[in-house]
Design a protein around this motif. Structure first.
Motif, mmCIF file in Angstrom:
data_model
loop_
_atom_site.group_PDB
_atom_site.id
_atom_site.type_symbol
_atom_site.label_atom_id
_atom_site.label_comp_id
_atom_site.label_asym_id
_atom_site.label_seq_id
_atom_site.Cartn_x
_atom_site.Cartn_y
_atom_site.Cartn_z
ATOM 1 N N GLU A 341 -20.502 -7.584 19.264
ATOM 2 C CA GLU A 341 -19.737 -8.449 18.371
ATOM 3 C C GLU A 341 -20.390 -8.352 17.000
ATOM 4 O O GLU A 341 -21.471 -8.874 16.775
ATOM 5 N N ALA A 342 -19.706 -7.689 16.088
ATOM 6 C CA ALA A 342 -20.326 -7.357 14.813
ATOM 7 C C ALA A 342 -20.304 -8.497 13.814
ATOM 8 O O ALA A 342 -21.077 -8.497 12.861
ATOM 9 N N PHE A 343 -19.423 -9.479 14.017
ATOM 10 C CA PHE A 343 -19.300 -10.523 13.011
ATOM 11 C C PHE A 343 -18.586 -11.728 13.599
ATOM 12 O O PHE A 343 -18.039 -11.688 14.698
ATOM 13 N N GLU A 344 -18.587 -12.815 12.832
ATOM 14 C CA GLU A 344 -17.886 -14.044 13.192
ATOM 15 C C GLU A 344 -16.821 -14.294 12.131
ATOM 16 O O GLU A 344 -17.091 -14.234 10.933
ATOM 17 N N MET A 345 -15.584 -14.576 12.559
ATOM 18 C CA MET A 345 -14.485 -14.848 11.636
ATOM 19 C C MET A 345 -14.316 -16.353 11.462
ATOM 20 O O MET A 345 -14.454 -17.125 12.415
ATOM 21 N N VAL A 346 -14.017 -16.774 10.213
ATOM 22 C CA VAL A 346 -13.703 -18.171 9.935
ATOM 23 C C VAL A 346 -12.400 -18.234 9.153
ATOM 24 O O VAL A 346 -11.998 -17.258 8.507
ATOM 25 N N GLU A 347 -11.751 -19.391 9.215
ATOM 26 C CA GLU A 347 -10.488 -19.582 8.506
ATOM 27 C C GLU A 347 -10.692 -20.525 7.329
ATOM 28 O O GLU A 347 -11.635 -21.328 7.301
ATOM 29 N N GLU A 348 -9.799 -20.438 6.376
ATOM 30 C CA GLU A 348 -9.867 -21.299 5.202
ATOM 31 C C GLU A 348 -9.819 -22.769 5.631
ATOM 32 O O GLU A 348 -8.985 -23.176 6.430
ATOM 33 N N GLY A 349 -10.760 -23.560 5.096
ATOM 34 C CA GLY A 349 -10.825 -24.974 5.428
ATOM 35 C C GLY A 349 -11.580 -25.280 6.706
ATOM 36 O O GLY A 349 -11.780 -26.454 7.045
ATOM 37 N N GLU A 350 -12.009 -24.253 7.434
ATOM 38 C CA GLU A 350 -12.722 -24.482 8.695
ATOM 39 C C GLU A 350 -14.096 -25.088 8.429
ATOM 40 O O GLU A 350 -14.802 -24.709 7.501
ATOM 41 N N LYS A 351 -14.470 -26.050 9.283
ATOM 42 C CA LYS A 351 -15.776 -26.685 9.156
ATOM 43 C C LYS A 351 -16.851 -25.727 9.654
ATOM 44 O O LYS A 351 -16.841 -25.311 10.813
ATOM 45 N N ILE A 352 -17.791 -25.431 8.771
ATOM 46 C CA ILE A 352 -18.851 -24.476 9.097
ATOM 47 C C ILE A 352 -20.116 -25.191 9.549
ATOM 48 O O ILE A 352 -20.755 -24.812 10.520
ATOM 49 N N ALA A 353 -20.470 -26.227 8.813
ATOM 50 C CA ALA A 353 -21.718 -26.924 9.110
ATOM 51 C C ALA A 353 -21.646 -28.354 8.592
ATOM 52 O O ALA A 353 -20.856 -28.673 7.700
ATOM 53 N N VAL A 354 -22.470 -29.202 9.176
ATOM 54 C CA VAL A 354 -22.618 -30.582 8.715
ATOM 55 C C VAL A 354 -24.113 -30.863 8.588
ATOM 56 O O VAL A 354 -24.892 -30.528 9.489
ATOM 57 N N TYR A 355 -24.483 -31.460 7.459
ATOM 58 C CA TYR A 355 -25.893 -31.805 7.257
ATOM 59 C C TYR A 355 -26.153 -33.227 7.737
ATOM 60 O O TYR A 355 -25.432 -34.166 7.380
ATOM 61 N N HIS A 356 -27.179 -33.374 8.571
ATOM 62 C CA HIS A 356 -27.595 -34.694 9.047
ATOM 63 C C HIS A 356 -28.844 -35.105 8.267
ATOM 64 O O HIS A 356 -29.895 -34.459 8.398
ATOM 65 N N PRO A 357 -28.732 -36.149 7.446
ATOM 66 C CA PRO A 357 -29.854 -36.520 6.570
ATOM 67 C C PRO A 357 -31.104 -36.905 7.363
ATOM 68 O O PRO A 357 -31.037 -37.276 8.547
ATOM 69 N N ALA A 358 -32.232 -36.841 6.679
ATOM 70 C CA ALA A 358 -33.506 -37.252 7.279
ATOM 71 C C ALA A 358 -33.466 -38.740 7.612
ATOM 72 O O ALA A 358 -32.762 -39.521 6.965
ATOM 73 N N GLN A 359 -34.209 -39.114 8.629
ATOM 74 C CA GLN A 359 -34.220 -40.498 9.088
ATOM 75 C C GLN A 359 -35.594 -41.126 8.856
ATOM 76 O O GLN A 359 -36.611 -40.430 8.806
ATOM 77 N N LYS A 360 -35.591 -42.457 8.720
ATOM 78 C CA LYS A 360 -36.857 -43.177 8.565
ATOM 79 C C LYS A 360 -37.534 -43.297 9.926
ATOM 80 O O LYS A 360 -36.878 -43.481 10.944
ATOM 81 N N GLY A 361 -38.828 -43.183 9.928
ATOM 82 C CA GLY A 361 -39.571 -43.274 11.177
ATOM 83 C C GLY A 361 -39.854 -44.714 11.575
ATOM 84 O O GLY A 361 -39.349 -45.667 10.978
ATOM 85 N N MET A 362 -40.677 -44.864 12.588
ATOM 86 C CA MET A 362 -41.056 -46.186 13.087
ATOM 87 C C MET A 362 -42.442 -46.546 12.562
ATOM 88 O O MET A 362 -43.393 -45.760 12.675
ATOM 89 N N ASP A 363 -42.562 -47.771 11.993
ATOM 90 C CA ASP A 363 -43.855 -48.232 11.487
ATOM 91 C C ASP A 363 -44.843 -48.391 12.637
ATOM 92 O O ASP A 363 -44.466 -48.668 13.782
ATOM 93 N N GLY A 364 -46.115 -48.226 12.305
ATOM 94 C CA GLY A 364 -47.169 -48.419 13.298
ATOM 95 C C GLY A 364 -48.090 -49.552 12.879
ATOM 96 O O GLY A 364 -47.818 -50.298 11.934
#
Length: 687
Positions: A341-364
């Motif tokens: 499989e030489a490549f991956e095809m995508v279509e116009e408007g297709e969702k490629i990726a979503v960024y999940h922001p960094a999260q706050k940790g737990m205080d100690g």
């Protein structure tokens, strides 16, 4: 050096002769009992350990021809065999000179999908590679020590510091010995101010003395008084120490063994209370220490709750990133170009990726009850590339067009791709695309495709012209009457090429090449035990790697490698570019001198003019340095040490080999041979 004599034939099964040791004989018998083809390793050149690796490979149905070579140690054979099970290719690392345990560390890193290549240099040895692999596995910042100027013991000290989240920059200096690094690390772990001894002027022994002195100063001893009026000094001593370490996160007790030392649990608890230690007290550990009279032993008696750093930001992809860049091997050692499989095809408007922001940790909380504030996870930078857009929510990546998706070095690249769902012929007409072309069928007589990107043909190519700004892949191969023309700035690959004319900037790969004219700045690579480079003329700057060269009919086969006409053309182009840059630099410097003589009266305007001109000169200096690096690289890959032509099977009489203008005609058949240039003479070396 190998002479121009036909090598003796490979021996058959000779287990009863004196050439075989007992262990070798046993391996052959085991293979026969398992119903294996023992002829693949019935050779006295293999020791019994090598035979074992080949036998195990045959049993597991892997391509043993990739490592059944007496020049490989059994450990190297083992790592190549194991790499087949996880579909990892160790060939590039073998070519770089890595062997044995080094290959094991690289294989383990590849299996864990760790980016070992980014940090690997050819002069590293196994212990250094191990330290880098462990650091990557533990998600540490290995850039702080992944450098061959550190020995493995220095690397280990830096890695141990990173594991404990110490400020390793204090001692990550390759001029420190590993003993010095260790003393500084231990001081940081104990919460000491190491600045007083973390200096090159102090030896490791000096550092140890200074660290122990600082630790002693930090230690507080607690002695409980005896009851008034009683002199029980010799019977009821209460001598112990409380150590607070790890920046207030841990407390240790140490009871000194002396006659009459009678420390109680209450003594320990009172001492903790006096020190303000109220969190994480380990009552069971204190009780055990007193009841079992564990003296002269450092016991952990209180431990805080460390802050947990938040989860780093991450990208969730909705397209595949793991398409195999290397086709799967065939049983004969060839390459399966058909099913890749030489490549991956995508279509116009297709969702490629979503960024999940960094999260706050737990205080100690440390042992004194103080809050340890958790840090936020590390945010990732937005993805870069072309062919996509970011949605209004700021985290969703969408394709801007119908096309081919690639993820290269952290960049999204979506380029226009035309999918042709029929055969391309003269009737179809010229196909010119500002992007890539994927032909689901074949390209027949009169077919003409020009693409700014890649050209991928699912089936065959006959009489046609293909011109690509990227790579050309013909899955089933090309067969014509010398009127098929293929040109690519990148690689050209296919199952076979027959009577083709190929010009490539990168490698040319196939399982079979016959009567073709090939010009490439890369290598020509013909794979598999049936692979053959036969007839025609091959001009490859970086060399040729084939299984068989020529045939039994002695069909004339011409090879030109190294500093050939293509090399000279490339070098001339580089020299012309260099002259042009030097001329531009000279003009800029003349302008610089002229401006300095008549600067504008406005100081701000004068400063801007000088800054702009200086930036232009610096840019040209960088261009010149980059060009000189390219010229040097071109010279290095074609020096006399290069393995110009590698023949892993048979090279037949009638083949002509020219290395950097020095010619050699094979007078007889030879097997498993390397041709290279030595003292301006083409010589043959046994592979």
């Amino acid at each position: 050096m190998y002479t121009n004599q036909t090598p003796p034939p490979n021996p058959g099964f000779m287990a009863e002769t004196s050439e075989y040791m007992k262990e070798q004989h046993q391996e052959i018998l085991l293979g026969k009992e398992e119903g294996l083809d023992v002829s693949l390793y019935s050779n006295p050149e293999f020791n019994w350990l090598q035979m074992e690796q080949i036998r195990m490979g045959i049993k597991d149905k892997v391509d043993t021809s990739q490592y059944a070579d007496p020049s490989y140690s059994y450990e190297t054979m083992k790592q190549i065999r194991l790499s087949f099970y996880s579909s990892k290719d160790l060939t590039p690392y073998l070519d770089r000179g890595f062997v044995d345990d080094e290959l094991e560390q690289i294989r383990l890193a590849l299996e864990d999908q760790l980016p070992i290549d980014k940090w690997l240099s050819d002069d590293m040895y196994v212990q250094q590679i191990y330290e880098i692999r462990i650091g990557l596995y533990e998600d540490l910042d290995v850039s702080l020590y992944a450098n061959s100027r550190y020995n493995w013991m220095q690397m280990r000290e830096i890695r141990l510091g990173l594991e404990k989240k110490l400020q390793v920059s204090v001692y990550a200096n390759y001029l420190f010995s590993h003993w010095q690094m260790k003393e500084i690390r231990l001081g940081l772990e104990a919460g000491l101010d190491v600045s007083s001894y973390a200096r090159l002027m102090f030896s490791g022994t000096d550092m140890k003395e200074k660290r122990q002195c600082l630790l002693k100063q930090k230690t507080e001893k607690h002695t409980s008084p005896t009851a008034p009026g009683l002199d029980l000094q010799s019977l009821t001593k209460k001598e112990f120490s409380i150590f607070v370490e790890d920046n207030g996160n841990k407390a240790y007790a140490f009871i000194t063994w002396i006659p009459g030392n009678m420390v109680t649990e209450n003594d320990i608890h009172e001492a903790l209370k006096a020190r303000g230690i109220v969190i994480g007290i380990k009552h069971d550990a204190i009780s055990d220490m007193i009841k079992k009279r564990r003296m002269n032993e450092k016991i952990l008696i209180a431990e805080g709750t460390p802050a947990e750093t938040g989860k780093d930001g991450w990208f969730e992809f909705f397209v595949r990133l793991d398409l195999p860049r290397i086709p799967a091997p065939l049983p004969d050692g060839g390459v399966d170009y058909v099913n890749i499989e030489a490549f991956e095809m995508v279509e116009e408007g297709e969702k490629i990726a979503v960024y999940h922001p960094a999260q706050k940790g737990m205080d100690g909380q440390n042992i004194f009850g103080e809050v340890l504030h958790a840090g936020m996870g590390v945010e990732k930078k937005p993805l870069k590339g072309v062919g996509f857009q970011i949605a209004p929510d700021g985290v969703t990546y969408l394709s801007r067009l119908n096309g081919k998706f690639e993820y290269q070095n952290g960049r999204i690249v979506i380029t226009n791709m035309i999918v042709v769902r029929e055969d391309v012929t003269a009737v179809t007409g010229k196909l010119e695309v500002d992007g890539s072309v994927y032909v689901i069928g074949s390209v027949f007589s009169g077919g003409y495709i020009v693409a700014a990107g890649d050209i991928i043909i699912e089936h065959n190519v006959e009489t046609a012209k293909l011109v690509a700004g990227g790579n050309v892949m013909i899955k089933k191969g090309s067969c014509s009457k010398n009127d098929c023309f293929i040109e690519a700035k990148g690689e050209v690959s296919g199952s076979f090429f027959e009577a083709a004319n190929i010009n490539a900037g990168g490698n040319v790969r196939a399982n079979y090449i016959m009567n073709s004219v090939i010009n490439t700045f890369g290598k020509v690579i013909v794979s598999g035990s049936k692979g053959m480079l036969l007839g025609g003329k091959t001009c490859a700057v970086m060399g040729v790697d084939t299984y068989n060269l020529g045939n039994k009919s002695h069909l004339k086969t011409y090879l030109e490698v190294g500093r050939n006409a293509l090399y000279d053309k490339k070098l001339a182009m580089f020299e012309a570019q260099r002259e042009q840059i030097l001329e531009q630099l000279s003009m800029l410097e003349q302008r610089w001198n002229k401006i300095l003589q008549s600067l504008p009266p406005d100081k701000e305007q004068a400063a801007q003019l000088i800054q702009k001109l200086n930036a232009a000169i610096v840019t040209k200096d960088h261009e010149l340095a980059d060009l000189d690096a390219d010229i040097s690289k071109l010279a290095n890959v074609t020096d006399q040490n290069m393995k110009a032509v590698i023949v892993r099977g048979n090279a037949y009489e009638g083949s002509s080999i020219e290395i950097s203008s020095f010619k050699y005609m094979l007078p007889s058949n030879v097997s498993r041979i390397v041709f290279k240039l030595r003292n301006n003479t083409v010589v043959m070396l046994k592979l």
